[in-house]
Design an enzyme around this catalytic site. Structure first.
Site, PDB file in Angstrom:
ATOM      1  N   GLY A   8     -33.710  45.293  51.590  1.00  0.00           N
ATOM      2  CA  GLY A   8     -33.817  45.015  52.918  1.00  0.00           C
ATOM      3  C   GLY A   8     -33.285  43.541  53.589  1.00  0.00           C
ATOM      4  N   THR A  10     -35.001  41.866  54.427  1.00  0.00           N
ATOM      5  CA  THR A  10     -37.211  39.890  54.275  1.00  0.00           C
ATOM      6  C   THR A  10     -37.273  40.177  52.771  1.00  0.00           C
ATOM      7  OG1 THR A  10     -37.551  40.724  56.117  1.00  0.00           O
ATOM      8  CG2 THR A  10     -38.911  39.628  54.801  1.00  0.00           C
ATOM      9  N   VAL A 100     -27.201  50.848  56.152  1.00  0.00           N
ATOM     10  CA  VAL A 100     -26.735  51.968  55.536  1.00  0.00           C
ATOM     11  C   VAL A 100     -28.579  52.374  54.913  1.00  0.00           C
ATOM     12  CG1 VAL A 100     -26.926  50.110  53.208  1.00  0.00           C
ATOM     13  CG2 VAL A 100     -26.160  52.674  53.354  1.00  0.00           C
ATOM     14  N   ASP A 101     -29.675  51.398  55.765  1.00  0.00           N
ATOM     15  CA  ASP A 101     -30.482  51.508  55.018  1.00  0.00           C
ATOM     16  C   ASP A 101     -31.048  52.874  56.451  1.00  0.00           C
ATOM     17  OD1 ASP A 101     -30.405  49.763  57.747  1.00  0.00           O
ATOM     18  OD2 ASP A 101     -32.938  49.106  56.846  1.00  0.00           O
ATOM     19  N   ASP A 120     -38.118  52.278  61.638  1.00  0.00           N
ATOM     20  CA  ASP A 120     -37.688  52.300  60.515  1.00  0.00           C
ATOM     21  C   ASP A 120     -38.471  50.604  61.299  1.00  0.00           C
ATOM     22  OD1 ASP A 120     -37.628  49.706  58.376  1.00  0.00           O
ATOM     23  OD2 ASP A 120     -35.416  51.254  57.430  1.00  0.00           O
ATOM     24  N   SER A 123     -37.614  44.558  59.696  1.00  0.00           N
ATOM     25  CA  SER A 123     -36.973  42.651  60.358  1.00  0.00           C
ATOM     26  C   SER A 123     -36.500  42.956  60.928  1.00  0.00           C
ATOM     27  CB  SER A 123     -36.622  42.607  58.972  1.00  0.00           C
ATOM     28  OG  SER A 123     -36.461  42.492  57.871  1.00  0.00           O
TER      29      SER A 123
HETATM   30  N1  LIG Z   1     -46.828  41.533  51.851  1.00  0.00           N
HETATM   31  C1  LIG Z   1     -45.904  41.796  52.752  1.00  0.00           C
HETATM   32  N2  LIG Z   1     -44.978  41.026  53.303  1.00  0.00           N
HETATM   33  C2  LIG Z   1     -43.851  40.287  53.892  1.00  0.00           C
HETATM   34  N3  LIG Z   1     -43.708  41.122  55.175  1.00  0.00           N
HETATM   35  C3  LIG Z   1     -44.333  42.489  55.302  1.00  0.00           C
HETATM   36  C4  LIG Z   1     -45.923  42.361  54.364  1.00  0.00           C
HETATM   37  N4  LIG Z   1     -46.496  43.132  55.129  1.00  0.00           N
HETATM   38  C5  LIG Z   1     -45.897  43.875  55.909  1.00  0.00           C
HETATM   39  N5  LIG Z   1     -45.520  43.123  56.157  1.00  0.00           N
HETATM   40  C6  LIG Z   1     -44.037  43.257  57.456  1.00  0.00           C
HETATM   41  O1  LIG Z   1     -42.667  43.295  57.214  1.00  0.00           O
HETATM   42  C7  LIG Z   1     -41.501  43.319  57.045  1.00  0.00           C
HETATM   43  C8  LIG Z   1     -40.863  43.480  56.086  1.00  0.00           C
HETATM   44  O2  LIG Z   1     -40.631  44.813  56.803  1.00  0.00           O
HETATM   45  P1  LIG Z   1     -39.770  45.500  55.386  1.00  0.00           P
HETATM   46  O3  LIG Z   1     -39.529  47.325  55.743  1.00  0.00           O
HETATM   47  O4  LIG Z   1     -39.669  44.931  53.535  1.00  0.00           O
HETATM   48  O5  LIG Z   1     -38.361  45.079  55.784  1.00  0.00           O
HETATM   49  P2  LIG Z   1     -36.884  44.689  55.779  1.00  0.00           P
HETATM   50  O6  LIG Z   1     -36.350  45.870  55.307  1.00  0.00           O
HETATM   51  O7  LIG Z   1     -36.013  44.513  56.732  1.00  0.00           O
HETATM   52  O8  LIG Z   1     -37.036  43.588  54.596  1.00  0.00           O
HETATM   53  C9  LIG Z   1     -42.204  41.765  57.601  1.00  0.00           C
HETATM   54  O9  LIG Z   1     -41.255  41.810  58.718  1.00  0.00           O
HETATM   55  C10 LIG Z   1     -43.396  41.899  58.715  1.00  0.00           C
HETATM   56  O10 LIG Z   1     -42.990  42.039  59.636  1.00  0.00           O
HETATM   57  C1  LIG Z   2     -30.635  46.698  61.921  1.00  0.00           C
HETATM   58  C2  LIG Z   2     -31.024  46.426  60.541  1.00  0.00           C
HETATM   59  C3  LIG Z   2     -30.690  44.462  60.467  1.00  0.00           C
HETATM   60  C4  LIG Z   2     -31.971  46.659  59.891  1.00  0.00           C
HETATM   61  O1  LIG Z   2     -32.312  45.816  58.656  1.00  0.00           O
HETATM   62  P1  LIG Z   2     -34.101  45.910  58.581  1.00  0.00           P
HETATM   63  O2  LIG Z   2     -34.556  45.793  59.017  1.00  0.00           O
HETATM   64  O3  LIG Z   2     -33.749  47.088  56.991  1.00  0.00           O
HETATM   65  O4  LIG Z   2     -33.729  44.704  57.164  1.00  0.00           O
HETATM   66  C5  LIG Z   2     -30.125  46.851  59.214  1.00  0.00           C
HETATM   67  O5  LIG Z   2     -29.687  48.103  59.375  1.00  0.00           O
HETATM   68  C6  LIG Z   2     -28.521  46.084  59.447  1.00  0.00           C
HETATM   69  O6  LIG Z   2     -28.326  45.096  59.264  1.00  0.00           O
HETATM   70  N1  LIG Z   2     -27.333  47.037  60.534  1.00  0.00           N
HETATM   71  C7  LIG Z   2     -26.209  47.071  60.940  1.00  0.00           C
HETATM   72  C8  LIG Z   2     -26.123  47.261  61.945  1.00  0.00           C
HETATM   73  C9  LIG Z   2     -26.402  48.644  63.217  1.00  0.00           C
HETATM   74  O7  LIG Z   2     -26.613  49.580  62.022  1.00  0.00           O
HETATM   75  O8  LIG Z   2     -25.987  48.245  63.525  1.00  0.00           O
HETATM   76  K   LIG Z   3     -35.657  48.454  59.605  1.00  0.00           K
END
Ligand SMILES: Nc1ncnc2c1ncn2[C@@H]1O[C@H](COP(=O)(O)OP(=O)(O)O)[C@@H](O)[C@H]1O
Ligand SMILES: CC(C)(COP(=O)(O)O)[C@@H](O)C(=O)NCCC(=O)O
Ligand SMILES: [K+]
Length: 279
Positions: A8, A10, A100-101, A120, A123
């Site tokens: 992801g 983050t 793709v997620d 979902d 971030s």
């Molecule tokens: N231990 C943790 N470390 C970092 N972020 C966390 C944690 N627990 C919850 N979060 C939250 O989850 C988000 C990241 O979730 P995640 O679904 O993994 O995001 P992404 O898929 O965008 O990387 C962070 O933005 C924060 O708000």
């Molecule tokens: C919207 C998102 C940034 C979400 O990503 P995440 O929060 O899971 O890191 C990701 O699915 C993305 O980069 N999408 C491309 C743009 C779109 O779905 O329209």
């Molecule tokens: K997301």
């Protein structure tokens, strides 16, 4: 062992799944950065026979990760958004541009529940809809809890919402800056999801099962009034469905899938919407 990777913006999440027993042996997460490297908290690749990847990080991060893995692992499967897969028709005008997620979540949700609303909370917060029959409508993207907070620049960025807080508490008016910010962003996330869910079910004339995933899913879900299920492995479920490797996966079973939440009736959803709009 199968290594599943969900990269992801983050966090890069991984889990190791036993190909014979289908059990999840270990899991973890590292910050998404330049390159995904096996290290102290990342599995030993010697035991891995196949890797499946969903990545929304920059292209170079994925390329470097894949080339590193290809040197050590026989089979590396990388998921891509497509116009159609597993009975789901991608609703985007340019299907390959759908994150793709989100696509993995939509496919997993459809495989589990038929039609669904897949949320979902990472971030970004994404809300996607798939109708019974497989038509993906597209969806909504809003900033995630952490991004919303960081954008305010009120010196509160390091005070996270306590994930164990009760929704009632988080929805009350804040009486200090940090509380006002945390409660404000929580209200924004929760009310957007509640509203979007009701609006789309109303428009499409169908009450859809609501499924939630992502780092903030648990805390956000406490503010969602309609029946729903939290499915931490939803993106992995999409990888399992796209690249089935075990007997259970080939039979359509996804690890850690929840019971399908039974939605409230469409009449109730419509009544709630009318009430919230004072119609
Ligand atoms: N231990 C943790 N470390 C970092 N972020 C966390 C944690 N627990 C919850 N979060 C939250 O989850 C988000 C990241 O979730 P995640 O679904 O993994 O995001 P992404 O898929 O965008 O990387 C962070 O933005 C924060 O708000
Ligand atoms: C919207 C998102 C940034 C979400 O990503 P995440 O929060 O899971 O890191 C990701 O699915 C993305 O980069 N999408 C491309 C743009 C779109 O779905 O329209
Ligand atoms: K997301």
């Amino acid at each position: 062992m199968i290594l599943d990777l969900d990269i992801g913006n983050t966090l890069s999440k991984w889990r190791l799944k036993d190909a014979n027993s289908s059990e999840i042996r270990s899991r973890g997460a590292v910050w998404t950065r330049e390159e995904w490297r096996p290290g102290s908290d990342i599995p030993d690749l010697d035991v891995v026979e196949a890797v499946r990847i969903s990545s929304v990080a920059r292209k170079t991060v994925l390329q470097e990760t894949v080339s590193l893995l290809r040197r050590k692992v026989g089979a590396v499967h990388v998921a891509h958004s497509a116009p159609e897969a597993l009975g789901v028709i991608n609703g985007y005008k340019e299907p390959e541009r759908l994150g793709v997620d989100r696509w993995m979540g939509a496919l997993a949700g459809y495989q589990l529940a038929g039609g669904c609303c897949a949320v979902d909370c990472g971030s970004a917060i994404t809300i996607d809809f798939v109708l019974p029959g497989g038509r993906h409508l597209g969806g909504y993207i809003l900033p995630g809890l952490r991004l919303m907070k960081e954008s305010l620049k009120l010196g509160t960025r390091n005070v996270a919402i306590d994930p164990d807080s009760e929704a009632e508490e988080l929805l009350a008016p804040g009486r200090r800056t940090v509380e006002a910010v945390n409660h404000g962003i929580y209200m924004a996330a929760v009310s957007a999801i509640n509203r979007v869910y009701a609006e789309v079910c109303d428009t499409e004339g169908v009450a859809l099962p609501l499924l939630m995933t992502g780092g903030d899913a648990r805390v956000v879900s406490r503010g969602i009034q309609v029946p729903h299920a939290v499915w931490p492995d939803m993106v992995y479920g999409g990888l399992e469905a796209c690249f089935p490797l075990t007997a259970a996966e080939r039979a359509g079973r996804m690890s850690g899938a929840p019971y399908v939440p039974v939605p409230v009736s469409l009449e109730k959803i419509r009544a709630g919407l009318a009430f919230s709009m004072l119609l």
